[in-house]
Design a protein around this motif. Structure first.
Motif, PDB file in Angstrom:
ATOM      1  N   VAL A 154      36.991  42.843  49.671  1.00 19.73           N
ATOM      2  CA  VAL A 154      36.917  44.188  50.608  1.00 19.73           C
ATOM      3  C   VAL A 154      36.396  45.161  49.309  1.00 19.73           C
ATOM      4  O   VAL A 154      36.931  45.462  48.521  1.00 19.73           O
ATOM      5  N   ASP A 155      35.685  46.328  49.592  1.00 20.58           N
ATOM      6  CA  ASP A 155      35.320  47.647  49.385  1.00 20.58           C
ATOM      7  C   ASP A 155      37.055  48.493  48.944  1.00 20.58           C
ATOM      8  O   ASP A 155      37.647  48.585  49.710  1.00 20.58           O
ATOM      9  N   VAL A 156      37.851  48.598  47.511  1.00 14.43           N
ATOM     10  CA  VAL A 156      38.010  50.395  47.555  1.00 14.43           C
ATOM     11  C   VAL A 156      37.253  51.362  47.378  1.00 14.43           C
ATOM     12  O   VAL A 156      37.748  52.281  48.447  1.00 14.43           O
ATOM     13  N   GLY A 157      36.368  51.557  46.754  1.00 16.43           N
ATOM     14  CA  GLY A 157      35.474  52.750  47.126  1.00 16.43           C
ATOM     15  C   GLY A 157      34.577  52.097  45.885  1.00 16.43           C
ATOM     16  O   GLY A 157      34.669  51.888  45.201  1.00 16.43           O
ATOM     17  N   HIS A 158      33.135  52.979  46.163  1.00 14.48           N
ATOM     18  CA  HIS A 158      32.074  52.627  45.507  1.00 14.48           C
ATOM     19  C   HIS A 158      31.454  54.271  45.178  1.00 14.48           C
ATOM     20  O   HIS A 158      30.572  54.405  44.189  1.00 14.48           O
ATOM     21  N   ASP A 159      31.938  55.653  45.661  1.00 10.39           N
ATOM     22  CA  ASP A 159      31.985  56.532  44.827  1.00 10.39           C
ATOM     23  C   ASP A 159      32.783  57.706  44.246  1.00 10.39           C
ATOM     24  O   ASP A 159      32.677  58.737  44.463  1.00 10.39           O
ATOM     25  N   PHE A 160      33.514  56.489  43.548  1.00  9.10           N
ATOM     26  CA  PHE A 160      34.646  57.026  42.302  1.00  9.10           C
ATOM     27  C   PHE A 160      33.549  58.001  41.776  1.00  9.10           C
ATOM     28  O   PHE A 160      33.013  58.286  40.718  1.00  9.10           O
ATOM     29  N   THR A 176      46.325  52.436  45.450  1.00 15.11           N
ATOM     30  CA  THR A 176      46.107  52.245  46.344  1.00 15.11           C
ATOM     31  C   THR A 176      46.205  50.373  46.068  1.00 15.11           C
ATOM     32  O   THR A 176      46.641  49.826  47.247  1.00 15.11           O
ATOM     33  N   ASP A 185      31.962  53.067  40.503  1.00 12.93           N
ATOM     34  CA  ASP A 185      31.413  54.594  40.789  1.00 12.93           C
ATOM     35  C   ASP A 185      29.634  54.540  40.976  1.00 12.93           C
ATOM     36  O   ASP A 185      28.984  55.262  40.618  1.00 12.93           O
ATOM     37  N   PHE A 186      29.353  53.790  41.069  1.00 15.90           N
ATOM     38  CA  PHE A 186      28.236  52.941  41.547  1.00 15.90           C
ATOM     39  C   PHE A 186      27.728  52.957  42.225  1.00 15.90           C
ATOM     40  O   PHE A 186      26.292  53.144  42.212  1.00 15.90           O
ATOM     41  N   GLY A 187      27.730  54.396  43.502  1.00 11.40           N
ATOM     42  CA  GLY A 187      27.306  54.388  45.112  1.00 11.40           C
ATOM     43  C   GLY A 187      26.399  52.551  45.300  1.00 11.40           C
ATOM     44  O   GLY A 187      26.575  52.866  45.528  1.00 11.40           O
ATOM     45  N   THR A 188      25.021  53.180  45.491  1.00 13.06           N
ATOM     46  CA  THR A 188      24.257  51.919  46.484  1.00 13.06           C
ATOM     47  C   THR A 188      23.108  51.953  45.444  1.00 13.06           C
ATOM     48  O   THR A 188      22.421  53.082  45.155  1.00 13.06           O
ATOM     49  N   TRP A 240      43.483  56.467  41.149  1.00 15.39           N
ATOM     50  CA  TRP A 240      43.386  56.122  42.732  1.00 15.39           C
ATOM     51  C   TRP A 240      43.747  54.840  42.693  1.00 15.39           C
ATOM     52  O   TRP A 240      44.779  53.906  43.709  1.00 15.39           O
TER      53      TRP A 240
END
Lengths: 291, 291, 291
Positions: free
Chosen positions: B29-35, B50, B7-10, B46
């Motif tokens: 591979v990014d699953v995502g960082h804007d959870f 995923t 949940d880190f964003g940038t 998720w």
């Protein structure tokens, strides 16, 4: 390895990646592309705090409000890393960190041999950027003396091909690359330093606000040592080792992962709770005992 | 291969990637960082939906509201996958799914041999995180018994090096890694289950809202079989096979790609149309014929 | 190399990547996943302006408001590139650009040999998507004649496996792949063209607004040649070579990196300053001398 940093959002970074991948098979890693637009200082801060954790790499950086003007394009070799980006100062704080020079150094100290070398990119010698197949869009050439780049997208037309050329070259002999010429004339940038006086008062400012809303000041984390509470801009705050040292939603001061004093809210946004934004002044002082 | 979820964003994820890439050449591979920030349950959902589509990999997960406290750091081997993250339950729903255990299992059933193994990360034995060149920022050590990690960025200082160590190790012999010690004491988490009674009434809740605004409930998709309409929280809705079974902007119930009943709007946001958010109760019942 | 483009946000693209990586070890590069939702034309524009900069690759594109309906799934070979996505026109503008056909061509000109080939994906012949280990979620099959895909996530269940199959196949002999059948029946899409009359008046429209807020029209950049000022929708504007030719916060017209006239604000948002959004009409005319 080539890392990519910009304020481009979507999809301009992909055009840069395409150009890079036409010219090299390097592994690409995004540092981020949603940095605050046109904000050179904030990007400089995050690069300084992030790139040193990478193995030796080429770092492509495009936060470039002066695109298309006569600002130069720069390559900086710093330790085992190489930085590519606009000559607006964004590369310098991380370059000094990578070269082991923590303090601001006047630029005449930056010379071959002490870990920092600086080069101008000769845009006319870059291999022009073209689509791999099909027809190129008709883009206006910047001007006769600067080669065929567009005037508004040097990330694609200048910095991406330069990063690919640097990455394919010998990092220890960048001066041998035809597209580079050594220079000691470049725009420098130093992040502001806080002052701490003998009475224990610190005067600093907000360096950046991170995506969690944590307010990162430029006051060294050592300021909080052996303090349980401080006064920050007239508000009394507990000092915590980490966010969860206070209840959810409460404010605290702590030392962030960059080593600076942060003003935070546990699982909330410090910037809103403290009403602070980048550049705002922050005064810290010792909290008198309450009983 | 190492996947990254946070949940880190940038740009905090980039610091994690740098640390990982100092230690291994794995594909990232990014699953995502804007959870959603600090939301362990949503991330757990998720991940469960995923990660099973990936080939066997190491999965680095940092949604960690308890960073810097005495919560442990966990590694879970699940089937051919290995999960690394905080001991707050976020890893458990996907771990059970990867191990072929769909239902909630009491934790004493989790033992070597049935597809799930759990380990504590011994933070003191992790090779400390340092910049590759130059000078490290001065970060405060958490405490004497937990090693040199910062107190607020265990993604960089604990989980990234642990993921690299696990990825470089033998996935079938994780117990041989010095940084891991087997445990059966960890925080578990189960996603809530809906109930369906014999009159065809389902009582569930909103598990997550996806980025399209689709409201994903925990009512199994089989509830919609052989129904053309349902009553959802007192509103009559058509049941569709897909969004475009209703006109653009209209509401419908359908079975989402995760197998649950979704409350959606064709090319619109279900969360706004239904005024529902995560955790809200959802009552479904059969729609009486209207003529 | 496989590039990925969608309007999915987080984390649906990761499920697509997992499926692809189960089937091929290709390098994955994101073009972007936050394109405007359900907006086929905007995605078509950005693909056309971005993909030609990539080396020959397979491009997986999912902007698909008709998911789960009877719209077909398409593969287009264009020059040395291969495009995979829904049959809604999104692939065609970039396909023509990649094949060197800049102008709109009636579809009966698109045939084997002239650089463009089109194929339908036979969804029944795709290897079904399944988790690598553990238990699959129970998802509803679309319908008997279309195979086991879900009805709402063809990115994961149709386009990702198709892209992997295409990438593993011989790009010059796509017709040999069992999952593809040649077709000349597909949905075409052309971006609107502006008109410029003999009095120097251009009538166009806003094609897209980029993430900086730059308003990209469909008026060719050549319109600005040898003009210092223009009238845009009744406002007089300076023509600049780049943003910084006007003071920060001021408006200008310039030629963007795609070769079109842009209405911009230096370090600001053109869309807000000009009150323009996608599809709005833009009238440009010569500015009479002011003195």
């Amino acid at each position: 390895m080539i890392t990519l940093t910009s304020d481009f959002g979507t999809p301009y970074p992909a055009a840069m990646k395409g150009v890079v991948l036409q010219r090299t098979d390097a592994k690409l890693v995004d540092v981020g592309h949603d940095f605050p637009r046109h904000d050179v200082r904030t990007a400089a801060f995050w690069l300084r705090e992030t790139l040193p954790y990478f193995p030796p790499a080429t770092h492509l950086v495009v936060v470039d409000p002066g695109v298309g003007t006569d600002r130069d394009a720069l390559v900086v070799r710093a330790g085992e890393h190489t930085l590519v980006g606009p000559d607006n100062g964004v590369l310098l704080p991380v370059a000094r960190r990578l070269a082991g020079e923590d303090d601001f150094e006047p630029r005449d100290d930056i010379e071959s041999g002490n870990g920092l070398e600086t080069f101008l990119i000769d845009e006319q010698r870059l291999e022009p950027v073209e689509p791999t197949t099909g027809t190129a869009p008709v883009v206006p050439a910047g001007s006769a003396d600067r080669g065929p780049a567009s005037t508004t997208f040097h990330g694609r037309d200048v910095f991406a091909p330069a990063a690919a050329a640097v990455h394919e070259g010998d990092p220890d002999r960048l001066e041998s690359l035809a597209v580079l010429e050594p220079t000691d004339d470049f725009v420098d940038l130093a992040l502001p330093e806080a002052t701490v006086d003998e009475d224990g008062c610190a005067v600093g400012e907000v360096l950046v606000v991170d995506d969690f809303g944590n307010v990162i000041t430029n006051v060294p984390g050592s300021y909080l040592e052996s303090r349980d509470q401080i006064i920050a801009n007239d508000d009394r705050l507990p000092v915590g080792d980490t966010f969860a040292d206070v209840p959810t939603g409460d404010r605290l001061a702590t030392v962030g992962s960059h080593g600076y004093v942060e003003l935070d809210v546990n699982q909330g946004r410090g910037d809103e709770a403290f009403d602070l934004e980048v550049g705002d002044r922050v005064d810290l002082e010792s909290a008198p005992a309450t009983d």
